[in-house]
Design a protein around this motif. Structure first.
Motif, PDB file in Angstrom:
ATOM      1  N   SER A 102       0.813  -1.212   0.000  1.00  0.00           N
ATOM      2  CA  SER A 102       0.000   0.000   0.000  1.00  0.00           C
ATOM      3  C   SER A 102       0.851   1.269   0.000  1.00  0.00           C
ATOM      4  N   CYS A 103       2.156   1.128   0.238  1.00  0.00           N
ATOM      5  CA  CYS A 103       3.060   2.283   0.315  1.00  0.00           C
ATOM      6  C   CYS A 103       3.568   2.682  -1.063  1.00  0.00           C
ATOM      7  N   LEU A 104       3.668   3.966  -1.289  1.00  0.00           N
ATOM      8  CA  LEU A 104       4.343   4.486  -2.472  1.00  0.00           C
ATOM      9  C   LEU A 104       5.815   4.673  -2.135  1.00  0.00           C
ATOM     10  N   THR A 105       6.093   5.276  -0.969  1.00  0.00           N
ATOM     11  CA  THR A 105       7.459   5.368  -0.451  1.00  0.00           C
ATOM     12  C   THR A 105       7.430   4.968   1.009  1.00  0.00           C
ATOM     13  N   CYS A 106       8.537   4.394   1.478  1.00  0.00           N
ATOM     14  CA  CYS A 106       8.614   3.905   2.853  1.00  0.00           C
ATOM     15  C   CYS A 106       9.704   4.637   3.618  1.00  0.00           C
ATOM     16  N   ALA A 107       9.598   4.553   4.953  1.00  0.00           N
ATOM     17  CA  ALA A 107      10.642   5.059   5.827  1.00  0.00           C
ATOM     18  C   ALA A 107      11.877   4.184   5.630  1.00  0.00           C
ATOM     19  N   THR A 108      13.037   4.765   5.787  1.00  0.00           N
ATOM     20  CA  THR A 108      14.266   3.995   5.636  1.00  0.00           C
ATOM     21  C   THR A 108      15.013   3.954   6.953  1.00  0.00           C
ATOM     22  N   GLY A 109      15.581   2.798   7.239  1.00  0.00           N
ATOM     23  CA  GLY A 109      16.417   2.636   8.425  1.00  0.00           C
ATOM     24  C   GLY A 109      15.622   2.654   9.712  1.00  0.00           C
ATOM     25  N   GLY A 110      16.271   2.209  10.779  1.00  0.00           N
ATOM     26  CA  GLY A 110      15.641   2.229  12.096  1.00  0.00           C
ATOM     27  C   GLY A 110      14.739   1.036  12.290  1.00  0.00           C
ATOM     28  N   ASP A 111      14.820   0.412  13.454  1.00  0.00           N
ATOM     29  CA  ASP A 111      14.037  -0.789  13.719  1.00  0.00           C
ATOM     30  C   ASP A 111      12.541  -0.517  13.809  1.00  0.00           C
ATOM     31  N   ASN A 112      12.150   0.670  14.218  1.00  0.00           N
ATOM     32  CA  ASN A 112      10.739   0.948  14.466  1.00  0.00           C
ATOM     33  C   ASN A 112       9.962   1.407  13.240  1.00  0.00           C
ATOM     34  N   GLU A 114      10.669   0.393   9.733  1.00  0.00           N
ATOM     35  CA  GLU A 114      11.021  -0.283   8.487  1.00  0.00           C
ATOM     36  C   GLU A 114       9.845  -0.507   7.554  1.00  0.00           C
ATOM     37  N   ASN A 115       8.666  -0.763   8.080  1.00  0.00           N
ATOM     38  CA  ASN A 115       7.524  -1.040   7.211  1.00  0.00           C
ATOM     39  C   ASN A 115       6.467   0.049   7.244  1.00  0.00           C
ATOM     40  N   LYS A 116       6.826   1.244   7.667  1.00  0.00           N
ATOM     41  CA  LYS A 116       5.864   2.336   7.706  1.00  0.00           C
ATOM     42  C   LYS A 116       5.940   3.170   6.429  1.00  0.00           C
ATOM     43  N   CYS A 117       4.792   3.568   5.963  1.00  0.00           N
ATOM     44  CA  CYS A 117       4.717   4.378   4.743  1.00  0.00           C
ATOM     45  C   CYS A 117       5.061   5.838   5.017  1.00  0.00           C
ATOM     46  N   ARG A 118       5.805   6.447   4.095  1.00  0.00           N
ATOM     47  CA  ARG A 118       5.962   7.905   4.094  1.00  0.00           C
ATOM     48  C   ARG A 118       4.820   8.482   3.257  1.00  0.00           C
ATOM     49  N   THR A 119       4.570   7.867   2.114  1.00  0.00           N
ATOM     50  CA  THR A 119       3.448   8.252   1.257  1.00  0.00           C
ATOM     51  C   THR A 119       2.741   6.980   0.808  1.00  0.00           C
ATOM     52  N   CYS A 120       1.453   7.081   0.583  1.00  0.00           N
ATOM     53  CA  CYS A 120       0.647   5.908   0.221  1.00  0.00           C
ATOM     54  C   CYS A 120       0.311   5.912  -1.264  1.00  0.00           C
ATOM     55  N   ARG A 121       0.087   4.721  -1.797  1.00  0.00           N
ATOM     56  CA  ARG A 121      -0.406   4.580  -3.165  1.00  0.00           C
ATOM     57  C   ARG A 121      -1.848   5.093  -3.204  1.00  0.00           C
ATOM     58  N   SER A 122      -2.317   5.387  -4.378  1.00  0.00           N
ATOM     59  CA  SER A 122      -3.678   5.877  -4.571  1.00  0.00           C
ATOM     60  C   SER A 122      -4.680   4.897  -3.962  1.00  0.00           C
ATOM     61  N   GLY A 123      -5.652   5.432  -3.230  1.00  0.00           N
ATOM     62  CA  GLY A 123      -6.671   4.613  -2.612  1.00  0.00           C
ATOM     63  C   GLY A 123      -6.353   4.204  -1.178  1.00  0.00           C
ATOM     64  N   PHE A 124      -5.160   4.553  -0.693  1.00  0.00           N
ATOM     65  CA  PHE A 124      -4.762   4.236   0.675  1.00  0.00           C
ATOM     66  C   PHE A 124      -4.507   5.537   1.421  1.00  0.00           C
ATOM     67  N   PHE A 125      -4.547   5.488   2.754  1.00  0.00           N
ATOM     68  CA  PHE A 125      -4.282   6.677   3.553  1.00  0.00           C
ATOM     69  C   PHE A 125      -3.432   6.286   4.757  1.00  0.00           C
ATOM     70  N   HIS A 126      -2.766   7.288   5.369  1.00  0.00           N
ATOM     71  CA  HIS A 126      -1.904   7.068   6.530  1.00  0.00           C
ATOM     72  C   HIS A 126      -2.747   6.834   7.787  1.00  0.00           C
ATOM     73  N   SER A 127      -2.457   5.746   8.488  1.00  0.00           N
ATOM     74  CA  SER A 127      -3.079   5.546   9.787  1.00  0.00           C
ATOM     75  C   SER A 127      -2.123   6.008  10.892  1.00  0.00           C
ATOM     76  N   ASN A 128      -0.814   5.990  10.582  1.00  0.00           N
ATOM     77  CA  ASN A 128       0.213   6.411  11.535  1.00  0.00           C
ATOM     78  C   ASN A 128       1.429   6.851  10.728  1.00  0.00           C
ATOM     79  N   PRO A 129       1.385   8.039  10.110  1.00  0.00           N
ATOM     80  CA  PRO A 129       2.455   8.446   9.190  1.00  0.00           C
ATOM     81  C   PRO A 129       3.803   8.613   9.864  1.00  0.00           C
ATOM     82  N   VAL A 130       4.854   8.317   9.083  1.00  0.00           N
ATOM     83  CA  VAL A 130       6.226   8.517   9.509  1.00  0.00           C
ATOM     84  C   VAL A 130       6.624   9.929   9.135  1.00  0.00           C
ATOM     85  N   THR A 131       7.273  10.636  10.022  1.00  0.00           N
ATOM     86  CA  THR A 131       7.739  11.993   9.732  1.00  0.00           C
ATOM     87  C   THR A 131       9.238  12.054   9.942  1.00  0.00           C
ATOM     88  N   ASP A 132       9.895  12.954   9.271  1.00  0.00           N
ATOM     89  CA  ASP A 132      11.326  13.171   9.484  1.00  0.00           C
ATOM     90  C   ASP A 132      11.516  13.932  10.780  1.00  0.00           C
TER      91      ASP A 132
END
Length: 133
Positions: A102-112, A114-132
């Motif tokens: 469902s992710c268009l781009t993902c967070a990089t690095g860090g154990d917590n 690794e599988n969180k989306c930075r941006t979502c593909r069309s039709g999906f939304f952030h439930s807990n977005p990763v921020t810099d």
């Protein structure tokens, strides 16, 4: 004699040819072109998974496929969107790290993250977005 042509055709302008003033089909890889050769494309038929490879200063070129894991690219070395499940990192699709489909781009690095989306593909939304930060 033609003055304009439809999409996927070009107007033959060489007076020395039998096709002068007629609309002639572009190569199948071209959405628009300046001639019938594959290297005469000005836009690609395939807008996802390909880019227009041109020589320096040229407006026409050859439609070339993006790298295997890349869905949208601007050149052979710069990807702007990876195929589902691949992580975009510095213009490349990281094949060692994957992210949720469902992710268009993902967070990089860090154990917590690794599988969180930075941006979502069309039709999906952030439930807990990763921020810099």
């Amino acid at each position: 004699m033609c003055t304009d042509c439809k999409l996927n055709e070009f107007l033959a302008k060489a007076k020395s040819t039998d096709s002068y003033g007629t609309c002639t089909a572009c190569d199948a890889s071209c959405a628009s072109c300046v001639g019938s050769a594959a290297s005469d494309c000005t836009a690609c038929t395939k807008t996802v998974g390909a880019f227009l490879l041109t020589a320096a200063g040229a407006s026409n070129g050859t439609c070339t496929n993006c790298s295997t894991d890349c869905e949208v690219c601007t050149s052979a070395t710069v990807c702007t969107r990876c195929k589902a499940g691949k992580r975009l990192a510095g213009g490349n699709c990281d094949t060692a790290e994957t992210c949720h489909e469902s992710c268009l781009t993902c967070a990089t690095g860090g154990d917590n993250d690794e599988n969180k989306c930075r941006t979502c593909r069309s039709g999906f939304f952030h439930s807990n977005p990763v921020t810099d930060g």
